[in-house]
Scaffold this motif. Sequence first.
Motif, short mmCIF file in Angstrom:
data_model
loop_
_atom_site.label_atom_id
_atom_site.label_comp_id
_atom_site.label_asym_id
_atom_site.label_seq_id
_atom_site.Cartn_x
_atom_site.Cartn_y
_atom_site.Cartn_z
N ALA A 131 61.61 26.09 61.82
CA ALA A 131 61.94 27.35 62.47
C ALA A 131 62.40 28.39 61.46
O ALA A 131 63.34 28.16 60.69
CB ALA A 131 63.05 27.13 63.51
N HIS A 183 62.51 32.22 62.32
CA HIS A 183 62.11 33.23 63.31
C HIS A 183 61.99 34.61 62.68
O HIS A 183 62.84 35.01 61.90
CB HIS A 183 63.12 33.28 64.46
CG HIS A 183 63.26 31.97 65.17
ND1 HIS A 183 64.29 31.09 64.92
CD2 HIS A 183 62.48 31.38 66.11
CE1 HIS A 183 64.13 30.02 65.69
NE2 HIS A 183 63.04 30.16 66.41
N GLU A 191 69.57 27.05 64.85
CA GLU A 191 68.24 26.41 64.83
C GLU A 191 67.57 26.52 63.47
O GLU A 191 67.01 25.55 62.96
CB GLU A 191 67.37 27.06 65.92
CG GLU A 191 65.94 26.55 65.93
CD GLU A 191 65.05 27.28 66.94
OE1 GLU A 191 65.58 28.01 67.80
OE2 GLU A 191 63.83 27.11 66.85
N HIS A 241 60.97 23.24 65.86
CA HIS A 241 61.93 24.15 66.50
C HIS A 241 62.86 23.38 67.44
O HIS A 241 62.62 22.23 67.75
CB HIS A 241 61.19 25.21 67.33
CG HIS A 241 60.50 26.24 66.50
ND1 HIS A 241 60.96 27.52 66.38
CD2 HIS A 241 59.39 26.15 65.74
CE1 HIS A 241 60.15 28.19 65.57
NE2 HIS A 241 59.19 27.39 65.17
N SER A 242 63.91 24.11 67.88
CA SER A 242 64.68 23.62 69.02
C SER A 242 64.66 24.72 70.08
O SER A 242 64.45 25.89 69.77
CB SER A 242 66.10 23.22 68.61
OG SER A 242 66.75 24.27 67.94
N SER A 271 62.76 33.73 71.89
CA SER A 271 62.01 33.02 70.85
C SER A 271 61.75 31.56 71.19
O SER A 271 61.06 30.89 70.44
CB SER A 271 62.76 33.11 69.52
OG SER A 271 63.04 34.45 69.22
ZN LIG Z 1 62.48 28.42 67.54
#
Ligand SMILES: [Zn+2]
Lengths: 247, 236
Positions: free
Chosen positions: A71, A73, A86, A138-139, B181
């Motif tokens: 992750a 973002h 995350e 990801h979480s 997201s």
């Molecule tokens: Zn994520």
Amino acid sequence: MKRRALAQAPGKIVLGILGGLLLALAVQPAIAHQYGSSSSYDDHLGIYDSLYWPGNYGQAYNGYRIFLSPAHHWSGWKHGCSGYTEDLNMVAVAQEAAAGAGYDLAHRGYYVRVGAADPDDNVRRSNSFGTDRHIALHSNGSTNNGPACQGKAGGTRSFYYRSSSGWESPNGKALAEQLRLRVGAGSPGAPDLKSSSRLYELRTTSAPAAYLEAEFHDWAPGETWLIDYETWSWRIGWAVDMHLGYP
Amino acid sequence: MVLVDAREMPSDLPPVQRDESKNPCADLWERTRSEARANGARDGDARRQADVARAACESERSVTPTPTSFAPSPCLGDQLGRQAPAADSDAVYVYFPCGDAEPSAAGLRAFERSLEPGLTVEQKATTLVSWLLGGPGETERARGYLAPDPVAAEHIASVEWSGGALRIDLAPGIEQTAPWSSATFSTGFLAAMEQTLFQLDEVTTVELSIGGECRRFSELVEFGPECVVSTRESTG
Ligand SMILES: [Zn+2]
Ligand SMILES: [Zn+2]
């Protein structure tokens, strides 16, 4: 430094980068920018992808290249219960899955690259690496205020590519299904297989891809499990081995 | 700017201190693999045996957490999406995903609302978007529907419609109103938005932006640097 400490000391790491401690960081995983792509963090200066060659771990190369894309973002760090981040935790998961403690991908004979950049950059790097399988790590979150820890959902969600006209990536789906089975069986919530035509890392990678939302970080049992990644990251290697038939 | 490349990680990283009590089955993996190899198994088969042994050991020793099951969201019992109302009716449906039961149009639940008569396409679309962003009422939220915080409805900067294309610009700050997201939220919201807005016959495509930049929205939802354009054909 303990990887656990790394995941829990974001401020320290960011200061480290700013302070130019690049030598020390050269053997540390790269950390995503906290404030989103529009910020000055986006030059990723001094942040490197990590490569894990199985020969360095006394293993024969099995012929497959795996790209892990933790992750990172575009819009900055995402948070969950108890100060969970995350973008930091999933970097630690990726390192552990790539070359953790012996039962990881490198020790299984895979040549592994862990991407350190924005998703579009990671996809470019993955495509030029000659990746055989690409996995975004990801979480998940179901509620707006992650730190309030009032999530409405739990469990592993494993995504694969399905176009709007219904075409499915067969290998992407098979990989996602193994991640659902192996990682999902270790996580506290009920796992599920999902598809998307839109997620960038599913639709633009040359290699078959899976997008793993390992657990929900705004649900307390999920978050507790996520930070205990040393106990479950080996399952990513297990999933890849199962999917590729233990090459 | 791409200044980054890859670095080979040395194999002599400082040993990671591990809490062995949390990983009582890790050694078993190594042991099973090397024993199988010593007995002549190929490495792949040795790894397979090691994985099976470790997984079994972990569930026995409770390394694997006891599965927590969520009570099924009450909204799962609600009626599924309905047919679009007759063209001469003022009734419309606003769709919301019930948890992450199924982030596709088929799994959305419909809520009936009614539009004032005589609205322009832009006014109808604005109303629908404010309902979508505002989410269902408190009672329904408690039934498990996923939606942004109600304050999101105050972040509609402009809605323009021309030649079938609907452009919705959201105000900066919308980022803080939902877990945009996360794949569960983004796929559920987009499906609900498409199902809701394509009830308007005049709308053939929908594009979302933040502060005038569609890239800012599509990057927020992890769909990429290109604009997210929904088309009527690709929805369903
Ligand atoms: Zn994520
Ligand atoms: Zn970045």
